[in-house]
Design a protein around this motif. Structure first.
Motif, PDB file in Angstrom:
ATOM      1  N   GLU A 101      38.592 -12.382  27.157  1.00  0.00           N
ATOM      2  CA  GLU A 101      39.852 -12.374  27.391  1.00  0.00           C
ATOM      3  C   GLU A 101      40.437 -13.746  27.708  1.00  0.00           C
ATOM      4  O   GLU A 101      41.699 -14.101  27.197  1.00  0.00           O
TER       5      GLU A 101
ATOM      6  N   GLU B 156      42.815  -6.780  28.305  1.00  0.00           N
ATOM      7  CA  GLU B 156      43.044  -7.292  29.545  1.00  0.00           C
ATOM      8  C   GLU B 156      41.713  -6.640  30.064  1.00  0.00           C
ATOM      9  O   GLU B 156      41.074  -5.710  30.030  1.00  0.00           O
ATOM     10  N   ALA B 157      41.026  -7.892  30.868  1.00  0.00           N
ATOM     11  CA  ALA B 157      39.731  -7.559  31.416  1.00  0.00           C
ATOM     12  C   ALA B 157      39.853  -6.654  32.572  1.00  0.00           C
ATOM     13  O   ALA B 157      40.541  -6.864  33.582  1.00  0.00           O
ATOM     14  N   ILE B 158      39.235  -5.642  32.813  1.00  0.00           N
ATOM     15  CA  ILE B 158      39.020  -4.765  33.974  1.00  0.00           C
ATOM     16  C   ILE B 158      37.640  -4.504  34.268  1.00  0.00           C
ATOM     17  O   ILE B 158      36.743  -4.338  33.688  1.00  0.00           O
TER      18      ILE B 158
END
Lengths: 169, 336
Positions: free
Chosen positions: A121, A64-66
């Motif tokens: 993502e 997941e992109a964070i």
């Protein structure tokens, strides 16, 4: 825990970064972005605003992109991290990287690592729709001061369509 | 960033114990907290990491309610099948909040606890009653456009509550569940956030020795249509100038029940019960919706740069009610 000078002691943590297990000792107040850049030498991930507003620091955590600037490294003990350095293969760029090149999807390049990670993502994220508007909305956490948005969008759209086609095969 | 002690909580009891009686803060997604610690606006000596607590489930509960764990991420909640089907207003609100990266980390409990976006609160130097009680409010006579309220303000604070998620929850009806070391209690969602009054530094009903464990949504209103409309300076990744969550249920063309909550204009997630009462039994026409909008914004206080929010909010209400009613009509027409 605090030491005798009332200073927080380093915390040992393990991260799987771009497929490799890395162990490091960091004080609790080190964010993932600084751990990657300053302690692991992975300077591809960029520090822009340092407050979650620009997206230059985007990495993937467990897919997941964070915003790595707002994530304490210690919180991610045991997590799987992918940075821009982990996208290309031995000899080839990732399809998305190649599409960025093909579509001229950058000018200065500073936001590019973050754009690439968010877009990576999206390639496997089926919850986000396929229209330009939906993809642009999903990419809105990545600011490009040069204004290369149009070409970034076309690079992502092309790669996403190829990816969807490949997934069906 | 300042130094702090870090404690990873293994269970709710441990989290509460580590938090109580300390200058400490719970760390969930960290999207507000780490930002404000970097700015030195929040100055915790200890962070209690609640990321590993077993509070990440969404499940059906008593009487058709939906129980959402405090650690459910905003992205997970927005795309949950039940939420998309039964509480689409919540899904829409979540997806119009922040950016994808932030939603991937931000949690349900953390969203409820997010702090105001007032530039005077965030600059660390201007007088601010929230940051430094008694120092005054710089916003009242300062630049008070985007993130400043017209409803629920006081002479001590006019900062807007910035959440989109909370506006949808206020419309749906919800309960905040809190746990301390040896007891649990439930607070009506509408009572959880406080008006600034003369104590703007007290923002909510959570006590030092408590933790938000989950939020339950009231059972969905049968046959209702709903929507979330968010008006802002740019169409993505921006706080609301005015937003409206509307839920409308119809009997033919008569409004059986309506819910209205506002964002971007109130010092807390703003439910408009008087406007709702005026709609009950009325016909679902623009005329009724405009009247409700008028009632909803009665008593609003404009400030120098944000007076435009009053007519803007009225338009958001009318549009949201119209769209929600249209959806209710459409779903009534669908074969079941």
């Amino acid at each position: 825990m605090m030491d005798s000078n009332d200073t927080p002691v380093d915390v040992r943590l393990s991260l799987r970064v771009n497929g490799q297990m890395r162990q490091l000792d960091v004080p609790p107040n080190v964010v993932l972005l600084d751990a990657l850049r300053d302690r692991l030498g992975l300077t591809g991930t960029k520090k822009g605003c340092d407050h979650g507003q620009c997206g230059a620091c985007t990495v993937l955590v467990n897919g997941e992109a964070i915003n790595s600037c707002l994530a304490l490294a210690v919180v991610h003990d045991g997590d799987d991290i992918t940075t821009v350095e982990g996208l290309a293969g031995e000899a080839d760029l990732s399809p998305l990287q190649a599409a960025f090149l093909e579509h001229d999807a950058y000018q200065c390049g500073y936001c590019t690592p973050g754009q690439l990670m968010s877009a990576t993502e999206l390639l496997s994220n089926r919850k986000v729709g396929t229209t330009d508007a939906e993809v642009a909305e999903a990419m809105s956490g990545n600011i490009c001061r040069c204004g290369a948005y149009k070409n970034i969008l076309s690079a992502i759209q092309e790669t996403r369509q190829q990816h969807a086609g490949a997934a069906i095969d | 960033m300042r130094q702090f002690e870090y404690k990873r909580a293994e269970n709710t009891r441990g989290a509460v114990h580590a938090h109580a009686g300390q200058a400490s803060a719970y760390l969930a997604g960290g999207t507000t907290l780490i930002d404000l610690v970097k700015l030195d606006i929040m100055q915790p000596e200890r962070l209690v990491d609640v990321n590993r607590l077993d509070l990440a489930d969404i499940e059906h509960s008593d009487g058709g309610t939906l129980k959402i764990g405090a650690m459910v991420r905003n992205t997970t909640l927005a795309y949950d099948q039940t939420v998309q089907t039964d509480y689409s207003v919540l899904s829409e609100a979540l997806l119009q909040g922040a950016s994808r990266q932030l939603r991937n980390r931000a949690t349900t409990g953390g969203n409820v606890m997010q702090r105001v976006r007032c530039s005077y609160f965030r600059d660390g130097v201007s007088p601010c009653n929230k940051r430094e009680p008694g120092s005054g409010c710089s916003a009242i006579d300062g630049h008070n456009r985007e993130v400043f309220a017209v409803l629920g303000t006081s002479e001590h604070c006019i900062a807007v509550h910035p959440s989109d998620m909370c506006v949808a929850m206020a419309a749906i009806g919800a309960t905040v569940h809190l746990a301390s070391a040896d007891s649990e209690r439930a607070v009506d969602f509408l009572d959880f956030h406080r008006l600034p009054g003369d104590t703007p530094h007290i923002e909510h009903d959570l006590k030092d020795d408590e933790l938000i464990t989950h939020i339950t949504l009231d059972a969905p209103i049968k046959g209702a249509g709903s929507t979330y409309i968010k008006l802002r300076d740019r169409s993505s990744y921006q706080f609301a100038l005015a937003s409206c969550a509307a839920i409308v249920a119809l009997d033919g063309d008569t409004i059986r029940e309506a819910r209205i909550a506002l964002g971007g204009v109130g010092t807390k997630p703003w439910r408009c019960k008087q406007a709702e009462a005026a709609l009950q039994g009325a016909s679902a026409t623009d005329e009724s919706f405009k009247q409700a909008a008028q009632i909803a914004m009665e008593g609003a206080t404009p400030y120098k740069h944000n007076a435009f929010k009053i007519p803007l909010a009225r338009k958001a209400i009318v549009r949201a009610l119209r769209d929600a009613a249209e959806r209710a009509r459409r779903s009534a027409g669908e074969p079941t």
